[in-house]
Design a protein around this motif. Sequence first.
Motif, PDB file in Angstrom:
ATOM      1  N   ARG A  32       1.279  -1.662 -11.304  1.00 34.90           N
ATOM      2  CA  ARG A  32       0.832  -0.375 -11.181  1.00 34.90           C
ATOM      3  C   ARG A  32       1.398   0.425 -12.348  1.00 34.90           C
ATOM      4  NH1 ARG A  32      -3.200   1.542  -6.902  1.00 34.90           N
ATOM      5  NH2 ARG A  32      -1.827   3.395  -7.030  1.00 34.90           N
ATOM      6  N   VAL A  56      -4.781  -2.645  -5.326  1.00 35.11           N
ATOM      7  CA  VAL A  56      -3.694  -3.093  -4.545  1.00 35.11           C
ATOM      8  C   VAL A  56      -4.276  -4.558  -3.870  1.00 35.11           C
ATOM      9  CG1 VAL A  56      -2.190  -3.098  -2.609  1.00 35.11           C
ATOM     10  CG2 VAL A  56      -2.582  -0.978  -3.766  1.00 35.11           C
ATOM     11  N   ILE A 109       3.821  -5.243  -7.125  1.00 32.58           N
ATOM     12  CA  ILE A 109       3.098  -3.836  -7.060  1.00 32.58           C
ATOM     13  C   ILE A 109       3.581  -2.807  -8.107  1.00 32.58           C
ATOM     14  CG2 ILE A 109       2.542  -2.013  -5.745  1.00 32.58           C
ATOM     15  CD1 ILE A 109       1.089  -4.570  -5.090  1.00 32.58           C
ATOM     16  N   TRP A 110       4.766  -2.625  -8.085  1.00 34.03           N
ATOM     17  CA  TRP A 110       5.441  -1.459  -8.931  1.00 34.03           C
ATOM     18  C   TRP A 110       5.137  -2.029 -10.627  1.00 34.03           C
ATOM     19  CZ3 TRP A 110       7.760   3.223  -8.893  1.00 34.03           C
ATOM     20  CH2 TRP A 110       7.999   3.527  -7.617  1.00 34.03           C
ATOM     21  N   ALA A 136       2.257   1.444  -3.601  1.00 26.15           N
ATOM     22  CA  ALA A 136       1.213   1.849  -4.385  1.00 26.15           C
ATOM     23  C   ALA A 136       0.985   3.498  -4.431  1.00 26.15           C
ATOM     24  CB  ALA A 136      -0.339   1.261  -4.272  1.00 26.15           C
ATOM     25  N   TYR A 154       0.870  -1.309   0.130  1.00 23.53           N
ATOM     26  CA  TYR A 154       0.104   0.171  -0.018  1.00 23.53           C
ATOM     27  C   TYR A 154       0.889   1.139   0.030  1.00 23.53           C
ATOM     28  CZ  TYR A 154      -3.888  -2.963   0.609  1.00 23.53           C
ATOM     29  OH  TYR A 154      -5.079  -4.138   0.199  1.00 23.53           O
TER      30      TYR A 154
END
Length: 788
Positions: free
Chosen positions: A437, A445, A433-434, A405, A402
């Motif tokens: 996103r 997320v 995540i990277w 993000a 989180y």
Amino acid sequence: MNSNRHKTGIFSFLILMLVGSASLAAQSITLERAVLLISPSVPAPMHETAPQVFVEEVARRTGITLKTVSNWPKTNTVCVAFVLSGDQVLQGVRVPVNTSKDQPELMPEGFRVVEETTPKGTTLWIIGADARGILFGAGWVLRKLNMDKNRLELSVPADIATAPDYPIRGHQLGYRSTANSYDAWSVAQFDQYIRELAIFGTNAIEGIPFHEAEKPSSHFKLPASEMRIKMSEICQKYDLDYWVWTPATINLTDSIKRKAELDLHEAFYRSCPRLDHIFVPGGDPGDNHPKVVMPFLNDLQTRLIKYHPKAKIWLSLQGFTVEQIDYFYSYLAKQKPDWLAGVVHGPGSPSLAETRYRLPKQYQLRQYPDITHNIRCEYPVERWDQAYALTLGREATNPRPYFFAKTQANSAPFTDGFVSYSDGCHDDVNKVIWSQRGWRSDADVHELLTDYGRFFYGPKLDEAAANGIAALEQNWQGPLAENGGVETTFAFWKKLEADNPALATNWRWQLCLLRANYDTYTRRRLLYEQSLEKKANFILVNANAIGPETAMNQALDIVNQPDKSPISPELKSKIETLCADLFASIGLQTSVAKYKAKGYERGCVLDFVDYPLNNRWWLADEFIKIRSLKTTGEQVTRLREISTWENPGKGSFYDDVSNISKGPRIKTISDDATDIAWWKDGLSRARLSSQTFQRSPALSYENLDPGARYSLRVVGFGEALLRVDGQRLEPMIYNREADTVKEWIIPLSATQDGRISVTFDQPEESHLNWRQNSRISDIWLLKEKVNE
């Protein structure tokens, strides 16, 4: 900025939410008996790679081996068809057409996945804009499939069309001695990890050749010179960009060394089957002026395109002075070099906003985010509890989904994407995540974490894994002693472990279990050891009555109890077992002595698992000094100072500046979160409060007694330029040595309204190494009644 790409991301999300026409099934698709068919227009090597990835990843999880066929099956079965968006038909069968106005599957790397059911059977179409689109489409299907023993089912509506918001989505995998795991990997492990990153949308891998990589590691499976070529081959296999990070650490004005460096580069370029980008950092390391760096880069590019005509050169402005930065932009304005692709923004660079504003539009801007470190880094854990900072340290397992993000959302619009800085697989969740996103900037997320759990742990654990990983991130929020959620997280993961013994050898699972156990063990130790110190202080404060020698002996017996009767030894044993498992499974080096880590700062959580969380080491050393004092009175006075260090008395206040559990009046966050003085390889015997600090903290005091006189005392190192309510005060005592005292008298006029604000000016110390900068660790506001 990338407004068009952002619009693409929004559109992709809308397409994902749409249910197709009546001919498109909204029900699950069973793929146990599916076959794979690949259009001949899909170029090599993706023609072979995409079905290979699909078949192998399915077989690994289900035991089902799907077959690849060369013609449409004659029986009524399910077929997974890989085609390019330019294909109108595949062996006489019409390829579905997206009739919407926008068609992401026509954009670079875009894809469409759609299910089509006819009387002849069901086809799951994976329609790629290009070879990468084929791979990323296959990756989407693999992430969404429910795969376990003899089960292969796609339960989500198969109707999605999407293209990435940002064209650069990569991660640095440095095969070098300083990595905490990569240096122990085989070619097969790199291949599998790079494949998994691609399944989650990664399109670039960055290696580290030459000087850094050539330093030997006892863990190397291959010499660095061979492994960097193997990584190029892996990128070629998966059609991923191969970047290399290669600083110019030599003096570029030395013509002989300069030529040798160019020759070294050219030999590497010649040997690489694939090479797309050369990134030369301006600093960290490297300290050449851009007036010599730019011609050097031009010469590099001349040699580079001899072997890789489309490859590009990049530069970062890390470590450049204002004059050097101005020179660089002036050079761009005058020379307009077409051989430079763009600028990389990393720690120590000018801000992203400034860089994008000053950088001419024809040049791209790539971010170089540090997603691997927890402290002393670009994105430190804010207000991290000191107990974690002293034990988990800089490179612990650190899922921060989180946080990252939000971080990426703030920075990405200035950029064309990123290649992250990573020194090990401990940041695996952050990579996902990277990457995701970067594909869709508004991706949810929780959904990304469920995809992660489903793919790596199985469909029954998608939600549980998402919640468990998020809980690990929450373990690091706020004062550890007050965070009862740490025990809840531990119980959650402990039950998951008991219910899923088949995952015991899964290294991602092992990383999460290690964190859950380590966090809990640290919290229990903190509560236990801090309570012992309070008991010891009660003994010391009564030293006058029982005698200083007796008091010191009794106090040491109390604070040293953890060495004789440790709390929760079963957790310590579990941590040791998990560290051994992780070394066996992924080469994670959690100890210098046991697993030959390069250094204590490189993820050596096992070496710090029992680092004291009370001041027993410091007390033992102080008691030696106290015994040398001449009189009993002096000894008693010093013992009283120690015992009341954190409790200066009624009406007075104490703040441990960077310990969120003991600094309630601190309003600032250190630039480096809980900034640890990395003394003696992290095994310092100094007082705990002096090991975390800020350069120039700000504090607010309320409810002061208008009729009392106050003095302010500071312990730290170097300068402390105090202001009270904005007014600079002159000190009464001012010692600059480490852990010595400075003291000021607060004017009565400042406390008349019952409150003061305290700030410190930052001294000019740009000429010093950061380790020699001034620091403040402890602050007291001491109340003294005004004489009547």
